[in-house]
Design an enzyme around this catalytic site. Structure first.
Site, PDB file in Angstrom:
ATOM      1  N   LYS C 198    -113.536  -7.313  26.549  1.00  0.00           N
ATOM      2  CA  LYS C 198    -113.594  -8.758  26.746  1.00  0.00           C
ATOM      3  C   LYS C 198    -113.233  -9.101  28.193  1.00  0.00           C
ATOM      4  O   LYS C 198    -112.111  -8.856  28.628  1.00  0.00           O
ATOM      5  CB  LYS C 198    -112.621  -9.487  25.815  1.00  0.00           C
ATOM      6  N   GLY C 250    -103.189  -7.858  32.496  1.00  0.00           N
ATOM      7  CA  GLY C 250    -103.013  -9.306  32.499  1.00  0.00           C
ATOM      8  C   GLY C 250    -101.551  -9.619  32.697  1.00  0.00           C
ATOM      9  O   GLY C 250    -100.802  -8.817  33.253  1.00  0.00           O
ATOM     10  N   SER C 251    -101.123 -10.771  32.215  1.00  0.00           N
ATOM     11  CA  SER C 251     -99.730 -11.165  32.445  1.00  0.00           C
ATOM     12  C   SER C 251     -98.789 -10.397  31.525  1.00  0.00           C
ATOM     13  O   SER C 251     -99.166  -9.980  30.424  1.00  0.00           O
ATOM     14  CB  SER C 251     -99.564 -12.658  32.200  1.00  0.00           C
ATOM     15  N   THR C 252     -97.558 -10.249  32.011  1.00  0.00           N
ATOM     16  CA  THR C 252     -96.542  -9.541  31.213  1.00  0.00           C
ATOM     17  C   THR C 252     -96.318 -10.239  29.881  1.00  0.00           C
ATOM     18  O   THR C 252     -96.154  -9.595  28.843  1.00  0.00           O
ATOM     19  CB  THR C 252     -95.233  -9.456  32.010  1.00  0.00           C
ATOM     20  N   GLU C 253     -96.355 -11.562  29.923  1.00  0.00           N
ATOM     21  CA  GLU C 253     -96.121 -12.341  28.705  1.00  0.00           C
ATOM     22  C   GLU C 253     -97.130 -11.995  27.612  1.00  0.00           C
ATOM     23  O   GLU C 253     -96.773 -11.720  26.457  1.00  0.00           O
ATOM     24  CB  GLU C 253     -96.259 -13.807  29.082  1.00  0.00           C
ATOM     25  N   GLY C 255     -99.011  -9.354  27.561  1.00  0.00           N
ATOM     26  CA  GLY C 255     -98.861  -7.926  27.257  1.00  0.00           C
ATOM     27  C   GLY C 255     -97.829  -7.713  26.161  1.00  0.00           C
ATOM     28  O   GLY C 255     -98.028  -6.942  25.221  1.00  0.00           O
ATOM     29  N   CYS C 306    -101.765  -8.457  41.111  1.00  0.00           N
ATOM     30  CA  CYS C 306    -100.542  -8.077  40.397  1.00  0.00           C
ATOM     31  C   CYS C 306     -99.606  -7.289  41.305  1.00  0.00           C
ATOM     32  O   CYS C 306     -98.387  -7.404  41.199  1.00  0.00           O
ATOM     33  CB  CYS C 306    -100.886  -7.254  39.167  1.00  0.00           C
ATOM     34  N   GLU C 403     -93.354 -14.334  39.003  1.00  0.00           N
ATOM     35  CA  GLU C 403     -94.644 -14.061  39.634  1.00  0.00           C
ATOM     36  C   GLU C 403     -95.408 -15.372  39.806  1.00  0.00           C
ATOM     37  O   GLU C 403     -95.628 -16.098  38.846  1.00  0.00           O
ATOM     38  CB  GLU C 403     -95.455 -13.106  38.755  1.00  0.00           C
TER      39      GLU C 403
END
Lengths: 312, 292, 493
Positions: C198, C250-253, C255, C306, C403
């Protein structure tokens, strides 16, 4: 000076002025080559480059006739409209009086190489006498060479003192100090030599990359090292020194890249022949060729331009 | 040879060898006749001399530093492009091999293996350093690393059978790591090497990286063996030639490797691999303190 | 410096004005965009079951570029089934043949490089200079490099036999759309896996254009499938039972959310998440080149990186000098139309991201850091933010910990090497770090002590398909690139 003292002197000077990372410089200047200059901006750049050209002939076989022809080209590079004159003609000391007669009161300067150009390997008194002689014959500008042997040995006071004496011998004439980058070899050395020279120069004087007589001349990278030194010196002391890359700039495209470097490093105040010159010969016709293409829309053949060497 | 049209005289081709990026005759101007499988006259092949070999070594030495400095990715792309060229002209190459006595099926298969083998080595060019090199866990506070480097000019002596596949299989692993090559093509079937030269010239390969000679082994092997600027030998050779090569190599401490395959062995996967790249690199280890 | 009479600082100032304006220099190559992009499943473009599409806009001017299919559960399921059907043959294919498909993809992408670069710039907002000179060539290089591994499996894990995992699900971000796709697809395919991927919802176009190349390369149907959509579609791709492994960048959140979602399943996973990298300048660093490195580290791709060097740690003794030079340098950065070849900073990828940047910048000001922004005229329409510096930042400021993902640099100082290491590692992230010094042994010491997956010494933001990339701590786990990156796409026996 003993090798040990020489190393110490170099280390001290490097500490003062700061080191240069070669790969980093190459990366910075690579960005200049991706700039795209079109239309009005391109025409402005090309005309400015013409006005900054020190049209040069430095051959053993130069004669008064060659100088006269060079001066005519300098005063009227092309029959097209609004093409400026060049900044100066640059000749050997024995040719200065013919150049003086050739440019008259047009405003085109007469620049003379001196100080046993290109090697500089004669007694100081001989070199100074040559400078005085050229100025007496009518030179507006003098292009000298620094004492590379002394520099590489760490004898910095001697290098500076010699430049100071040439400044004095110049009187009202402007001085351009050739560092001869190919013999200095490293970017660290180019930066050090730049500061040494600037320390004893006057506003209106220049530092210059090369004599054009060795295999490595002006590149975007060594130009960058020197203009960064000029910038740092100016911001520290308020004294604006000019820059002249010489040798190796053959195409209009290259010259525009050098101007981009000036614009983005030194800013608008250096985009003038008072502070930036190109030491070149065949560059002029390529600039004219591109200007004509901008004007008419058609690519030009080289033989339309006077003094072009290509016949094919 | 096809005349292309009725009552038309076909134009024959002059075979020239590929040295220093140019197509040349032997400096001696000598040639030897080559016939096709039916015995008919095909062409006059340059009979290269030791001076031609010397010139080729100079060209290879001149091209060496630039080729070694190219990025591995760039060398990989050039090897891949060579594969593209061969694949595109595989019809002509197969027809040529058949005209000199190969069976059609063998020639087709040899072509397929050859192109895929070039791609195999294209895929090694940007990987062998990671596998042959290392970071070494020494017992002192030093960063210690080993990198593979090309040896320099490598002499290649190709087999008579299969003439094209053998030559390709020996050149590819050598140039993948940044070496340059002077190669002697098959004595019995030299013409495919002429065609290979044309394909090398159109693959973005810099002039001098590969140089191909045709001629007689007995005249050239001694110079391959003793030319001090050739740093390594990769040869497909019989016992006598092997001995001569080893003997000559001793004077300049050349690295010598012999290809063990013959005939059908060249078609197998065992005829390609990382070990063949390894045979033509030097390993350099560097130490640097880790500190403040 | 030789002693000289000093002029007042005001008198010695550089003029970066309009004496010589660069004229507009737009890239004119045709990106060949379609009005509508469908899903790519089983080798064909298919309409989404729901019939729904969502717009993709150009962040440079907010105008719509195309309509993108919205994949729902049935579409994601269809994609996984297609991949599962294609797997037996693809996984069993001889490595040399599998590799040749990837070589074809690399070459076809190189053929159409300019077209793809323009499409990437229009869809995502990055300067054409970057998509042309970095994103697209690097994406092709990733396919080319990984193609060559397909027939060398015996070297991937010495002493072990490797075999593909099966079907892998992948979700990629919007900051380097085609490049992130190449990073995911190339190793997965080279090792014999099939893929359901995706793209990010704001940047789906180059993925679907690549699908055309997959068709031209005659990649067997079902080996690669693209399902477009937003967060919901992403969750479906990550959570589908057909995936033997998932990979997320992608973002840590997000993830962390995926990791929670997958707890209790057998799925292998790799994560490439956020970062707050320290870029450390020592007093012996060549200063002008270090300044260029700082600029490359935080303003490349508008800071949507990143591994961006978003925290500048500069040794106190040279801090003033570095900051002064940095300010002069950013005054000549050009912010504007991404399609202009002279643009250095393009558009911020989306309204949402712009708002995030503004929010965090406001917090910096509120918390007492000193802000400097390059004076530049921003276009009226579109999402833009000027290059921004904050001095007087400490580790406790939000702008030093969170970030920002924008062209905003937080500048802190340090006195000793140990302090630099402490401050650099004082973060939950650990993706990258930069070190600028003339001293080799110090580089190696810093490299040893910094808790970061990538350490750049006297350079920054350098990437290569052969160089493993990935993070420590909350920047994720797993590596992409190199032999090490392949290990996450195989099972060992």
């Amino acid at each position: 000076m003993s090798p040990r003292n020489s190393t110490a002197a170099h280390a001290r000077l490097l500490d003062e002025v700061g080191a240069v990372d070669q790969v980093g410089v190459e990366e910075r200047v690579a960005k200049y080559t991706t700039r795209s200059i079109k239309k009005e901006a391109k025409s402005w750049g090309l005309k400015t480059a013409v006005s900054m050209t020190d049209l040069t002939t430095l051959e053993g076989k130069d004669t008064p006739g060659k100088i006269e022809s060079l001066c005519r080209k300098a005063l009227r590079p092309y029959d097209g409209p609004s093409v400026p004159t060049v900044a100066a003609v640059c000749v050997y000391p024995s040719m200065v009086r013919y150049a003086r007669a050739g440019v008259g009161s047009s405003g085109v300067k007469v620049a003379s190489v001196a100080t046993a150009f290109p090697s500089g390997q004669t007694h100081l008194r001989t070199r100074l006498a040559e400078v005085r002689g050229a100025v007496a014959d009518g030179a507006d500008e003098v292009d000298m060479v620094i004492n590379r042997g002394a520099f590489l040995s760490g004898e910095f006071s001697r290098v500076e003192d010699e430049i100071s004496e040439v400044v004095e011998a110049c009187g009202p004439a402007a001085l351009k100090v050739i560092l001869e980058v190919s013999e200095l070899e490293t970017f660290d050395n180019i930066r050090k030599a730049s500061f040494l020279a600037m320390g004893v120069l006057r506003p209106g004087d220049f530092i210059k990359t090369s004599t054009g007589k060795t295999t490595l001349n002006a590149t975007l990278a060594n130009n960058q090292v020197m203009i960064e030194a000029i910038r740092d010196f100016y911001l520290d002391t308020g004294v604006p020194i000019g820059m002249k890359p010489a040798g190796g700039i053959k195409t209009a495209k290259q010259s525009l890249q050098f101007l981009i470097a000036v614009k983005e490093t030194l800013g608008d105040a250096w985009l003038t022949k008072k502070r930036y010159r190109f030491g070149a010969s065949s560059l002029l016709n390529d600039l004219l060729r591109q200007l004509e293409k901008e004007r008419t829309g058609a690519y030009q053949a080289p033989y339309y331009f006077s003094d072009a060497s290509e016949s094919y | 040879m096809s005349a292309l049209a009725k009552n038309r005289i076909p134009v024959t081709k002059t075979p020239k060898v590929y040295i220093g990026g140019a197509f040349v005759r032997s400096e001696s101007a000598r040639t030897f006749k080559v016939s096709d499988r039916s015995g008919a006259f095909f062409g006059n092949m340059p009979q290269c001399t030791r001076k031609d070999l010397r010139n080729a070594v100079e060209a290879a030495a001149k091209a060496g530093p630039g080729w070694a400095r190219r990025t591995p990715y760039n060398r990989a792309q050039i090897l891949y492009r060579l594969a593209e060229m061969l694949e595109a002209r595989s019809g002509e190459l197969v027809a040529s091999l058949v005209s000199f006595g190969a069976r059609e099926a063998d020639a087709q298969r040899g072509m397929a293996v050859g192109v895929d083998r070039l791609i195999h080595y294209a895929g090694w060019a940007d990987k062998y350093a990671a596998l042959l090199g290392s970071v070494n866990p020494v017992a002192t506070p030093h960063f210690n690393f080993t990198v593979p480097e090309p040896m320099g000019v490598v002499g290649v002596i190709a087999p008579d059978s299969p003439p094209l596949l053998g030559l390709l299989s020996m050149i590819a692993p050598v140039i993948a790591s940044g070496n340059t090559v002077v190669a002697l093509a098959s004595e019995a079937v030299p013409y495919p090497a002429i065609l290979l030269g044309e394909m090398l010239a159109t693959s973005d390969l810099p002039a001098g990286v590969v140089n191909l000679l045709t001629g007689y082994r007995r005249e050239l092997v001694p110079t391959f063996a003793t030319h001090a600027h050739i740093r390594a030998i990769f040869a497909s050779a019989g016992a006598d030639d092997r001995k001569a090569l080893r003997l000559g190599a001793a004077a300049s401490v050349k690295r010598v490797r012999f290809a063990e395959q013959s005939g059908a062995g060249w078609f197998a996967d065992s005829a390609q691999g990382l070990d063949l790249v390894r045979d033509f690199v030097e390993l350099k280890t560097t130490w640097h303190p880790i500190g403040s | 410096m030789p002693t000289r009479k000093r002029n007042s600082p005001a008198a010695s100032r550089l003029i970066f004005g309009d004496l010589w304006e660069y004229d507009p220099a737009p890239e004119t190559a045709d990106p060949k965009l379609k009005e509508r992009y469908d899903l790519f499943i089983d080798g064909r473009f298919v309409r989404p079951r729901s019939g729904r599409y969502f717009p993709s806009i150009n962040p440079a001017n907010e105008r719509k570029l195309s309509n993108i299919a919205l994949a729902g559960p049935a579409d994601v399921d269809q994609a996984y089934r297609a991949a599962a059907r294609a797997f037996p043959k693809w996984g069993a294919l001889a490595g040399r043949e599998r590799g040749k498909y990837l070589f074809r993809i690399a070459r076809l992408l190189q053929d159409r490089a300019r077209e793809f670069a323009v499409a990437e710039t229009l869809d995502g907002g990055k300067p054409i200079k970057e998509s042309r000179d970095f994103d697209i060539p690097m994406a092709a290089a990733h396919f080319f490099y990984h193609a060559g591994w397909a027939d060398k499996l015996e070297y991937v894990a010495p002493g072990r036999r490797v075999s593909p995992l099966g079907v892998v699900g992948q979700v990629i971000p919007w900051n380097f759309p085609l490049l992130m796709l190449a990073w995911k697809l190339a190793p997965a395919l080279a090792m014999g896996n099939c893929v359901v991927l995706k793209p990010a919802e704001t940047t789906s176009i180059t993925a679907l254009k690549l699908a055309e190349i997959l068709q031209d390369a005659e990649l067997p149907p079902g080996v690669v499938n693209f399902v477009t959509g937003a967060g919901e579609t992403g969750a479906l791709v990550m959570g589908h039972p057909g995936a033997a492994k998932v990979a997320f960048t992608g973002s840590t959140e997000v993830g962390k959310a995926i990791m929670r979602q997958l707890a209790g399943t057998n799925k292998k996973m790799t994560m490439e998440l956020g970062g707050k990298a320290a870029n450390i300048i020592f007093d012996d660093a060549p200063i002008d080149q270090a300044v260029e490195g700082i600029v490359n580290a935080i303003f490349f791709n508008q800071g949507h990186v990143c591994c961006a060097g978003s925290r500048l740690l500069v040794q106190e003794s040279v801090a003033d000098r570095v900051v002064a030079k940095l300010k002069n340098r950013i005054r000549v950065l050009r912010v504007g139309d991404p399609l202009d070849k002279n643009t250095d900073l393009g558009a911020i990828n989306s309204r949402a991201q712009l708002s995030t940047i503004r929010r965090l910048v406001a917090s910096g000001v509120r918390e007492g850091a000193v802000m400097y922004q390059a004076p530049c005229a921003l276009p009226e329409r579109g999402f833009y933010f000027p290059p921004t510096l904050f001095t007087g930042v400490t580790q406790s400021h939000r702008i030093a910990r969170e970030e920002i993902f924008g062209p905003v640099l937080s500048i802190l100082t340090f006195r000793t090497v140990d302090e630099a290491i402490e401050k650099a590692n004082n973060t939950a992230y650990g993706l990258s770090a930069g070190v600028w010094t003339d001293k080799g042994s110090r580089i190696l010491r810093m490299s040893t002590e910094l808790k970061a997956g990538v350490v750049w010494a006297n350079t920054f933001n350098r990437f290569d398909p052969s160089s493993p990339f990935g993070g420590y701590k909350e920047s994720g786990f797993g590596r992409e690139g190199g032999r090490q990156g392949l290990l996450d796409y195989v099972s060992l026996s």
